[in-house]
Design a protein around this motif. Structure first.
Motif, short mmCIF file in Angstrom:
data_model
loop_
_atom_site.label_atom_id
_atom_site.label_comp_id
_atom_site.label_asym_id
_atom_site.label_seq_id
_atom_site.Cartn_x
_atom_site.Cartn_y
_atom_site.Cartn_z
N THR A 138 0.84 -1.20 0.00
CA THR A 138 0.00 0.00 0.00
C THR A 138 0.87 1.25 0.00
N TRP A 139 1.87 1.25 0.87
CA TRP A 139 2.81 2.38 0.91
C TRP A 139 3.45 2.59 -0.46
N ARG A 140 3.94 1.51 -1.05
CA ARG A 140 4.66 1.62 -2.32
C ARG A 140 3.76 2.09 -3.45
N LYS A 141 2.50 1.61 -3.45
CA LYS A 141 1.58 1.98 -4.53
C LYS A 141 1.29 3.48 -4.51
N VAL A 142 1.02 4.02 -3.31
CA VAL A 142 0.73 5.44 -3.20
C VAL A 142 1.95 6.28 -3.59
N MET A 143 3.11 5.90 -3.09
CA MET A 143 4.32 6.65 -3.42
C MET A 143 4.67 6.55 -4.90
N SER A 144 4.39 5.39 -5.49
CA SER A 144 4.69 5.19 -6.91
C SER A 144 3.90 6.15 -7.79
N VAL A 145 2.61 6.31 -7.49
CA VAL A 145 1.78 7.22 -8.28
C VAL A 145 2.06 8.67 -7.92
N ASN A 146 2.04 8.97 -6.62
CA ASN A 146 2.03 10.36 -6.16
C ASN A 146 3.39 11.05 -6.21
N VAL A 147 4.46 10.28 -6.09
CA VAL A 147 5.80 10.88 -6.13
C VAL A 147 6.52 10.48 -7.42
N ASP A 148 6.68 9.16 -7.63
CA ASP A 148 7.41 8.72 -8.82
C ASP A 148 6.72 9.21 -10.09
#
Length: 255
Positions: free
Chosen positions: A110-120
């Protein structure tokens, strides 16, 4: 003269995550200000629906479907946009998600998915568009941040972390690219009534808390984000760099 400061005629704009919600409203507003707007998302069907709805308002738009979390797809997508339509003048990096869970139970995926879209995803789009703008010596990049770029709230650790990161990405790109004629700024919405927040809007307890917490005393309407975005995309903001413009009903101004 004052009208010309906000005129986007002849400008090409890409709005990511623009098949619905805030992204759709911003795409519509930029088109109404005269820009040629390219809609982006992963679902071509939803993009086509958005394009048809905008056409019913007399607004012609283009579509570029690609996944912002895939750097190769972003590079190919922006290269394709420029090949088909000419130089990109405006990027609105809007695509984002929010997944909730108590921090002690937050799954790594969950952490990685949000960061992947919102930051990466924002970074890949800014880099692909920004290097072209830097080369040409002109461009406007607008990141869509949040009151969570400034404020914390339970159960949204990855979302708040991602929006805080966007605040600093916006400032860092300003530090690098302002001298090249590229303006990098952010719009930071508060709480808005959208498809993604409908459950909260319909929750009387949450809405009561929100209306007491926000000085304006209500949820925001997505159309109320258009003015800030057009300003940051237009000649009116040519000397505005590295700024976060909060459009939050006063939420971040008060304790």
């Amino acid at each position: 003269m004052s009208h010309a400061l906000f005129d986007l005629t002849g400008r090409l704009a890409l709005v990511t995550g623009s098949s619905q919600g805030i992204g759709y409203a911003l795409a519509k507003g930029l088109a109404e200000a005269g820009a040629k707007v390219v809609l982006n998302g992963r679902d071509t069907g939803r993009l086509a629906n958005a394009q048809r709805t905008l056409a019913s308002h007399g607004l012609k738009t283009e579509i570029a479907a690609f996944d912002v979390t895939d750097p190769d797809a972003v590079e190919a997508g922006i290269a394709g946009i420029e090949q088909a339509h000419g130089p990109l003048h405006i990027l609105v990096a809007n695509a984002g998600i929010n997944l909730r869970a108590p921090s002690v139970d937050m799954p790594p995926e969950t952490w990685r998915k949000v960061m992947s879209v919102n930051v990466d995803g924002v970074w890949f789009c800014c880099q692909a568009a920004g290097k072209r703008m830097v080369h040409r010596g002109r461009g406007k990049i607008i990141t869509i941040c949040s009151v969570q770029s400034e404020l914390g709230r339970p159960t949204i650790a990855p979302y708040a972390s991602s929006k805080g990161a966007l605040r600093m990405l916006t400032r860092t790109l300003c530090a690098e690219w302002a001298k090249h004629g590229v303006n990098v700024n952010g719009v930071a919405p508060g709480y808005y009534d959208t498809e993604l927040t409908s459950a909260l809007v319909q929750d009387p307890t949450f809405t009561d808390w929100l209306c007491k917490r926000v000085p304006a005393g209500r949820w925001g309407k997505v159309e109320e984000l258009v003015g800030a975005t057009v300003f940051l995309a237009a000649p009116a903001s040519d000397f505005v760099h590295g700024h976060l413009l909060y459009v939050d009903g006063g939420m971040t101004a008060v304790v």
